[in-house]
Design a protein around this motif. Structure first.
Motif, PDB file in Angstrom:
ATOM      1  N   LEU A 301       0.869  -1.182   0.000  1.00  0.00           N
ATOM      2  CA  LEU A 301       0.000   0.000   0.000  1.00  0.00           C
ATOM      3  C   LEU A 301       0.900   1.224   0.000  1.00  0.00           C
ATOM      4  N   LEU A 302       0.722   2.090  -0.992  1.00  0.00           N
ATOM      5  CA  LEU A 302       1.607   3.234  -1.167  1.00  0.00           C
ATOM      6  C   LEU A 302       0.856   4.541  -0.953  1.00  0.00           C
ATOM      7  N   GLU A 303       1.533   5.478  -0.296  1.00  0.00           N
ATOM      8  CA  GLU A 303       1.095   6.870  -0.252  1.00  0.00           C
ATOM      9  C   GLU A 303       1.994   7.660  -1.187  1.00  0.00           C
ATOM     10  N   PHE A 304       1.383   8.429  -2.081  1.00  0.00           N
ATOM     11  CA  PHE A 304       2.163   9.202  -3.044  1.00  0.00           C
ATOM     12  C   PHE A 304       2.195  10.677  -2.646  1.00  0.00           C
ATOM     13  N   ASP A 305       3.229  11.364  -3.102  1.00  0.00           N
ATOM     14  CA  ASP A 305       3.308  12.813  -2.934  1.00  0.00           C
ATOM     15  C   ASP A 305       2.430  13.462  -3.991  1.00  0.00           C
ATOM     16  N   GLY A 306       1.338  14.060  -3.570  1.00  0.00           N
ATOM     17  CA  GLY A 306       0.449  14.736  -4.504  1.00  0.00           C
ATOM     18  C   GLY A 306      -0.055  13.802  -5.579  1.00  0.00           C
ATOM     19  N   ASP A 307       0.035  14.259  -6.816  1.00  0.00           N
ATOM     20  CA  ASP A 307      -0.443  13.468  -7.958  1.00  0.00           C
ATOM     21  C   ASP A 307       0.715  12.797  -8.678  1.00  0.00           C
ATOM     22  N   ALA A 331      -3.140   1.902  -3.544  1.00  0.00           N
ATOM     23  CA  ALA A 331      -2.777   3.302  -3.318  1.00  0.00           C
ATOM     24  C   ALA A 331      -3.803   3.931  -2.381  1.00  0.00           C
ATOM     25  N   GLY A 332      -3.329   4.765  -1.492  1.00  0.00           N
ATOM     26  CA  GLY A 332      -4.235   5.438  -0.563  1.00  0.00           C
ATOM     27  C   GLY A 332      -3.523   5.803   0.714  1.00  0.00           C
ATOM     28  N   GLU A 333      -4.277   6.268   1.661  1.00  0.00           N
ATOM     29  CA  GLU A 333      -3.714   6.676   2.946  1.00  0.00           C
ATOM     30  C   GLU A 333      -3.432   5.449   3.804  1.00  0.00           C
ATOM     31  N   ILE A 334      -2.219   5.337   4.303  1.00  0.00           N
ATOM     32  CA  ILE A 334      -1.827   4.202   5.139  1.00  0.00           C
ATOM     33  C   ILE A 334      -2.530   4.320   6.489  1.00  0.00           C
ATOM     34  N   PRO A 335      -3.235   3.276   6.928  1.00  0.00           N
ATOM     35  CA  PRO A 335      -3.857   3.340   8.258  1.00  0.00           C
ATOM     36  C   PRO A 335      -2.798   3.346   9.339  1.00  0.00           C
ATOM     37  N   ARG A 336      -3.043   4.103  10.373  1.00  0.00           N
ATOM     38  CA  ARG A 336      -2.060   4.246  11.441  1.00  0.00           C
ATOM     39  C   ARG A 336      -2.732   4.114  12.806  1.00  0.00           C
ATOM     40  N   THR A 337      -1.921   3.752  13.770  1.00  0.00           N
ATOM     41  CA  THR A 337      -2.392   3.725  15.145  1.00  0.00           C
ATOM     42  C   THR A 337      -2.498   5.155  15.663  1.00  0.00           C
ATOM     43  N   ARG A 349      -7.069  -5.729   6.792  1.00  0.00           N
ATOM     44  CA  ARG A 349      -8.529  -5.744   6.919  1.00  0.00           C
ATOM     45  C   ARG A 349      -9.177  -4.873   5.853  1.00  0.00           C
ATOM     46  N   LEU A 350      -8.633  -3.683   5.626  1.00  0.00           N
ATOM     47  CA  LEU A 350      -9.205  -2.769   4.638  1.00  0.00           C
ATOM     48  C   LEU A 350      -9.130  -3.352   3.233  1.00  0.00           C
ATOM     49  N   VAL A 351      -8.016  -3.987   2.917  1.00  0.00           N
ATOM     50  CA  VAL A 351      -7.876  -4.584   1.589  1.00  0.00           C
ATOM     51  C   VAL A 351      -8.859  -5.735   1.409  1.00  0.00           C
ATOM     52  N   LEU A 352      -8.946  -6.616   2.399  1.00  0.00           N
ATOM     53  CA  LEU A 352      -9.846  -7.761   2.295  1.00  0.00           C
ATOM     54  C   LEU A 352     -11.308  -7.322   2.239  1.00  0.00           C
ATOM     55  N   ALA A 353     -11.607  -6.172   2.837  1.00  0.00           N
ATOM     56  CA  ALA A 353     -12.972  -5.651   2.816  1.00  0.00           C
ATOM     57  C   ALA A 353     -13.267  -4.858   1.547  1.00  0.00           C
ATOM     58  N   GLY A 354     -12.275  -4.754   0.665  1.00  0.00           N
ATOM     59  CA  GLY A 354     -12.474  -4.012  -0.576  1.00  0.00           C
ATOM     60  C   GLY A 354     -12.507  -2.510  -0.412  1.00  0.00           C
ATOM     61  N   GLU A 355     -11.897  -2.018   0.668  1.00  0.00           N
ATOM     62  CA  GLU A 355     -11.936  -0.581   0.950  1.00  0.00           C
ATOM     63  C   GLU A 355     -10.672   0.149   0.543  1.00  0.00           C
ATOM     64  N   MET A 356      -9.776  -0.531  -0.171  1.00  0.00           N
ATOM     65  CA  MET A 356      -8.556   0.103  -0.658  1.00  0.00           C
ATOM     66  C   MET A 356      -8.532   0.052  -2.189  1.00  0.00           C
ATOM     67  N   GLN A 357      -8.078   1.132  -2.798  1.00  0.00           N
ATOM     68  CA  GLN A 357      -8.027   1.259  -4.243  1.00  0.00           C
ATOM     69  C   GLN A 357      -6.832   0.490  -4.809  1.00  0.00           C
ATOM     70  N   SER A 358      -7.098  -0.411  -5.762  1.00  0.00           N
ATOM     71  CA  SER A 358      -5.997  -1.101  -6.430  1.00  0.00           C
ATOM     72  C   SER A 358      -5.244  -0.118  -7.305  1.00  0.00           C
ATOM     73  N   LEU A 359      -3.934  -0.282  -7.356  1.00  0.00           N
ATOM     74  CA  LEU A 359      -3.098   0.598  -8.176  1.00  0.00           C
ATOM     75  C   LEU A 359      -3.157   0.118  -9.610  1.00  0.00           C
ATOM     76  N   ALA A 360      -3.520   0.992 -10.509  1.00  0.00           N
ATOM     77  CA  ALA A 360      -3.664   0.610 -11.902  1.00  0.00           C
ATOM     78  C   ALA A 360      -2.328   0.146 -12.479  1.00  0.00           C
ATOM     79  N   ALA A 361      -2.405  -0.875 -13.309  1.00  0.00           N
ATOM     80  CA  ALA A 361      -1.172  -1.420 -13.929  1.00  0.00           C
ATOM     81  C   ALA A 361      -0.630  -0.454 -14.965  1.00  0.00           C
TER      82      ALA A 361
END
Length: 361
Positions: A301-307, A331-337, A349-361
């Motif tokens: 899971l990656l967080e990018f700088d801007g666009d 891609a998206g915001e990394i969950p944190r404690t 959990r977020l990925v398995l629940a389908g709540e994270m955006q897949s990074l386009a190939a």
């Protein structure tokens, strides 16, 4: 007796002092927790049998699951106050900003420090802040908002500090000390820009790939559920994998975070270090997703700088062995404690629940 305290209540330092003066042990809880979780923590705390000399109860970050209650003596924190004051360049007449919630051990440590003559705690960064004790995310927020003119030092823990973020802070006139530690071990190693060295008063050993620590800062144990802390005389470990190279500590992650995929064992931190080196990638977290019959698929899971638009797959493939290359990308915001550490269990959990955006190939 452990006394739970709501971290949002006014006059928190004074309330902590009252509990300590009465001979009881404060435990700061977070009002934002789900009720079931808060009730479970409070029940474990109130039922605990405390070792002699227990002064503080704090919480692990819960980065890989539910947090645990850690018990410690007053001395196990007080013995590091002088070194921390030096790193912060701050004393009783100065203000230290504490953006992380009081329920985090990082902030509770600084509150305890203030009660023993350390810098005055501030729950947020204001123009009067002389120092900052927080996470990389809080340092980034300070810089993005414009650093206060008096802010001269930052003590940063909780997760990986991007070298570019250190450079931004230093360019703003802020001296940065990053550190590695654990709720059970407190401070272990510090980095003033040339790599992790043992924190003052700490001895390090590597045994069969595991990091062992000897210091006066080690916790007494747990209340309720046991945790990873193991002892061997004066030495202790929480199972972190590491190497010592020319006096510098290189962390390889917690043994139970390792990903078993086919016939390979992948250390997430090693892959994350490569991904963070890719231009445009602000931060990365690597984890295993269940996949029979290979065991787990390496995922990122990656967080990018801007666009930022970058071919991370190609650049990662050029630096990683085939078994270590992520097979699924998000891609998206990394969950944190609450304290700012990446939360691997929540990412899965977020990925398995389908709540994270897949990074386009």
């Amino acid at each position: 007796m452990i006394i739970p305290v709501n971290g949002e209540e006014p006059g928190l330092p004074e309330r902590l002092q009252q509990i300590r003066d009465a001979g009881d042990v404060p435990l700061v809880v977070d009002a934002r927790w789900p009720e079931a979780h808060r009730s479970a923590v409070v029940a474990a705390a109130t039922a605990a049998e405390l070792p002699h000399g227990t002064a503080w109860a704090t919480l692990t970050s819960g980065s890989s699951g539910a947090p645990r209650i850690v018990l410690r003596s007053a001395e196990s924190w007080a013995d590091s106050f002088a070194a921390v004051s030096e790193f912060l360049d701050a004393g009783p007449g100065d203000n230290v900003a504490l953006p992380a919630p009081p329920a985090s051990s990082l902030t509770l440590f600084s509150l305890a420090h203030s009660l023993s003559g350390g810098p005055r705690p501030m729950p947020r960064v204001t123009p009067d802040a002389d120092a900052l004790h927080g996470t990389p995310q809080s340092l980034r927020a300070v810089l993005d908002a414009g650093a206060p003119p008096r802010l001269r030092a930052a003590l940063i823990g909780g997760s990986h500090l991007d070298p570019a973020l250190r450079q931004r802070a230093e360019a703003a006139g802020i001296r940065v000390t990053a550190y590695y530690g654990a709720a059970e071990l407190s401070f272990v190693a510090c980095d003033e820009g040339d790599g992790l060295r043992p924190f003052p008063g700490v001895d390090l050993q590597i045994r069969h790939g595991d990091l062992w620590v000897r210091s006066a800062f080690i916790a007494s144990g747990y209340a309720g559920a046991p945790g990873p802390l193991r002892r061997d005389g004066e030495w202790a470990t929480v199972g972190d994998r590491a190497e010592l190279i020319d006096g510098r500590l290189r962390l390889l992650g917690r043994a139970d975070d390792a990903i078993l995929s086919a016939s390979a064992t992948i250390v997430p931190e090693e892959v994350e270090a490569v991904l963070r080196s890719i231009p445009g990638v602000r931060d990365a977290i690597v984890f295993g997703l269940p996949r029979e019959p290979v065991g787990a698929l390496v995922s990122a899971l990656l967080e990018f700088d801007g666009d930022a638009s970058v071919d991370v797959r190609q650049l990662a493939a050029a630096q990683l062995a085939p078994a270590h290359r992520p097979r699924r990308w998000f891609a998206g915001e990394i969950p944190r404690t609450a304290s700012g550490k990446p939360a691997r269990a929540e990412a899965v959990r977020l990925v398995l629940a389908g709540e994270m955006q897949s990074l386009a190939a």
